[in-house]
Design a protein around this motif. Structure first.
Motif, PDB file in Angstrom:
ATOM      1  N   GLY A 117     -50.307  32.695 100.235  1.00 41.72           N
ATOM      2  CA  GLY A 117     -51.176  33.810  99.876  1.00 41.72           C
ATOM      3  C   GLY A 117     -51.930  33.536  98.598  1.00 41.72           C
ATOM      4  O   GLY A 117     -51.844  32.447  98.020  1.00 41.72           O
ATOM      5  N   VAL A 118     -52.666  34.517  98.145  1.00 42.13           N
ATOM      6  CA  VAL A 118     -53.431  34.392  96.901  1.00 42.13           C
ATOM      7  C   VAL A 118     -52.478  34.505  95.727  1.00 42.13           C
ATOM      8  O   VAL A 118     -51.782  35.503  95.570  1.00 42.13           O
ATOM      9  N   ALA A 119     -52.420  33.458  94.928  1.00 49.48           N
ATOM     10  CA  ALA A 119     -51.510  33.435  93.777  1.00 49.48           C
ATOM     11  C   ALA A 119     -52.277  33.789  92.510  1.00 49.48           C
ATOM     12  O   ALA A 119     -53.442  33.430  92.349  1.00 49.48           O
ATOM     13  N   GLN A 120     -51.605  34.494  91.617  1.00 55.20           N
ATOM     14  CA  GLN A 120     -52.185  34.809  90.315  1.00 55.20           C
ATOM     15  C   GLN A 120     -51.309  34.229  89.225  1.00 55.20           C
ATOM     16  O   GLN A 120     -50.095  34.079  89.395  1.00 55.20           O
ATOM     17  N   VAL A 121     -51.906  33.907  88.116  1.00 56.21           N
ATOM     18  CA  VAL A 121     -51.195  33.205  87.051  1.00 56.21           C
ATOM     19  C   VAL A 121     -51.419  33.918  85.726  1.00 56.21           C
ATOM     20  O   VAL A 121     -52.336  34.731  85.586  1.00 56.21           O
ATOM     21  N   PRO A 122     -50.582  33.629  84.719  1.00 64.34           N
ATOM     22  CA  PRO A 122     -50.834  34.175  83.377  1.00 64.34           C
ATOM     23  C   PRO A 122     -52.159  33.646  82.846  1.00 64.34           C
ATOM     24  O   PRO A 122     -52.478  32.467  83.010  1.00 64.34           O
ATOM     25  N   SER A 123     -52.939  34.496  82.246  1.00 67.91           N
ATOM     26  CA  SER A 123     -54.235  34.080  81.705  1.00 67.91           C
ATOM     27  C   SER A 123     -54.306  34.416  80.219  1.00 67.91           C
ATOM     28  O   SER A 123     -53.523  35.224  79.706  1.00 67.91           O
ATOM     29  N   PHE A 124     -55.234  33.771  79.532  1.00 62.51           N
ATOM     30  CA  PHE A 124     -55.407  34.006  78.101  1.00 62.51           C
ATOM     31  C   PHE A 124     -55.732  35.478  77.848  1.00 62.51           C
ATOM     32  O   PHE A 124     -56.694  36.003  78.403  1.00 62.51           O
ATOM     33  N   ILE A 213     -58.046  30.390  84.151  1.00 61.34           N
ATOM     34  CA  ILE A 213     -56.941  31.028  83.423  1.00 61.34           C
ATOM     35  C   ILE A 213     -57.397  31.788  82.178  1.00 61.34           C
ATOM     36  O   ILE A 213     -56.562  32.191  81.361  1.00 61.34           O
ATOM     37  N   ALA A 214     -58.693  32.006  82.038  1.00 57.44           N
ATOM     38  CA  ALA A 214     -59.186  32.815  80.924  1.00 57.44           C
ATOM     39  C   ALA A 214     -60.164  33.868  81.429  1.00 57.44           C
ATOM     40  O   ALA A 214     -60.002  35.061  81.190  1.00 57.44           O
ATOM     41  N   GLN A 215     -61.190  33.413  82.152  1.00 59.29           N
ATOM     42  CA  GLN A 215     -62.133  34.362  82.728  1.00 59.29           C
ATOM     43  C   GLN A 215     -61.494  35.140  83.876  1.00 59.29           C
ATOM     44  O   GLN A 215     -61.835  36.288  84.138  1.00 59.29           O
ATOM     45  N   SER A 216     -60.576  34.470  84.580  1.00 61.95           N
ATOM     46  CA  SER A 216     -59.828  35.116  85.655  1.00 61.95           C
ATOM     47  C   SER A 216     -58.395  34.610  85.595  1.00 61.95           C
ATOM     48  O   SER A 216     -58.034  33.859  84.695  1.00 61.95           O
ATOM     49  N   ASN A 217     -57.581  35.005  86.538  1.00 61.00           N
ATOM     50  CA  ASN A 217     -56.217  34.482  86.620  1.00 61.00           C
ATOM     51  C   ASN A 217     -55.935  34.020  88.042  1.00 61.00           C
ATOM     52  O   ASN A 217     -54.850  34.203  88.575  1.00 61.00           O
TER      53      ASN A 217
END
Length: 307
Positions: A117-124, A213-217
């Protein structure tokens, strides 16, 4: 007023990856390398940053991974262009194709088939500057962003100083102008070109990491969407100067922000026409500036062979 604030703040955000990549390109191009593989390098940095952030839950490690991926792609270019004296435009095209294909395959294999699936990550996170962020109008536009945006804009005077006021900058420019003369004066043209290309790769990797990882996650296949090619136009528009690149990046960032604003206004205009705005601005700006005097390296794109 609210729409104007949104537009100007979005301009700063959209200009950031273009500016970071352009600053890296200025160094490598002033050293005599013509690397058009920016798009593939940024895409590789974006995927590497996303993947490592996902598995480590650390955006700092993700940023380092993005830099490393950009450096590896730049090293591939440097070895082919400097060591084997291959045509630099052809190598750049190959780097783009490699970045497109490799990231698409890895994303599908790892995050579609395995993660499922669509994964999301920690972002700035945003790092609002105390006091400055409270300034009406200006604070929201300039001082309420994540740290990579501040990094991009601070690098402009830093890079200007390095390129114009230090021995390192003088060596880079000398190698780009007359590598044989520079070599005869004790400047290692090969080492200088390798170092300049690696630095540009690190910067492209940071630009790519900013997107994921900054503009999006999140990461999407071909998420750079032509930003690498626009970064090349930023360098040309800025006449291979750091502050010129800043102006060019803000221009194209504004074009992207305008595209977003037009989409939010729900105008009775075909969406595909709105999406064309940044690229139309790119073409017009480059054509308009083509007659102005530039400071491009005299030996750019010409392989150096030591006698």
């Amino acid at each position: 007023m609210q729409q104007l604030t949104f537009f100007l703040a979005a301009t700063v955000r959209m200009a950031t990856p273009l500016l970071i990549a352009a600053l890296g390109l200025i160094v490598s191009e002033r050293a005599g390398l013509m690397n058009i593989g920016v798009e593939g390098t940024m895409l590789s940095g974006a995927f590497a940053a996303f993947a490592i952030s996902y598995y480590t839950q650390s955006y700092v490690l993700g940023l380092l991974a993005g830099m490393l991926a950009g450096g590896i792609m730049a090293l591939l270019f440097a070895v082919a262009a400097i060591r084997f004296r291959a045509p630099q435009i052809v190598i750049g095209c190959a780097i783009n194709l490699l970045g497109f294909g490799l990231t698409a395959v890895l994303f599908r294999k790892i995050f579609v088939e395995v993660v499922g699936g669509v994964a999301q990550v920690p972002s700035f996170p945003d790092a609002t500057l105390p006091l400055l962020s409270k300034i009406p109008f200006i604070g929201e536009i300039l001082f309420s962003h994540n740290v990579l945006i501040y990094f991009a804009f601070l690098m402009v005077p830093v890079m200007w100083f390095v390129m114009n006021r230090t021995p390192i900058g003088i060596q880079i420019i000398a190698v780009g102008e007359q590598p044989k003369v520079a070599d005869s004066l004790g400047i290692n043209a090969f080492t200088t070109r390798y170092a300049a290309t690696l630095f540009s790769g690190f910067m492209m990797g940071i630009a790519g990491a900013y997107l994921s990882i900054a503009q999006s996650n999140a990461f999407n296949v071909d998420m750079t969407g032509g930003k690498g090619f626009i970064a090349l136009a930023v360098v040309v528009l800025g006449k291979w100067k750091c502050f010129g690149a800043l102006g060019g990046a803000l221009l194209f960032g504004g074009a992207n922000a305008l595209q977003m604003l037009l989409q939010n206004l729900n105008l009775s205009v075909p969406n595909n026409l709105i999406l064309m705005v940044p690229y139309i601005v790119t073409i017009i700006a480059v054509i308009a500036s083509s007659g102005e005097r530039a400071v491009d390296a005299a030996s750019k794109g010409i392989p150096y062979e030591k006698a």
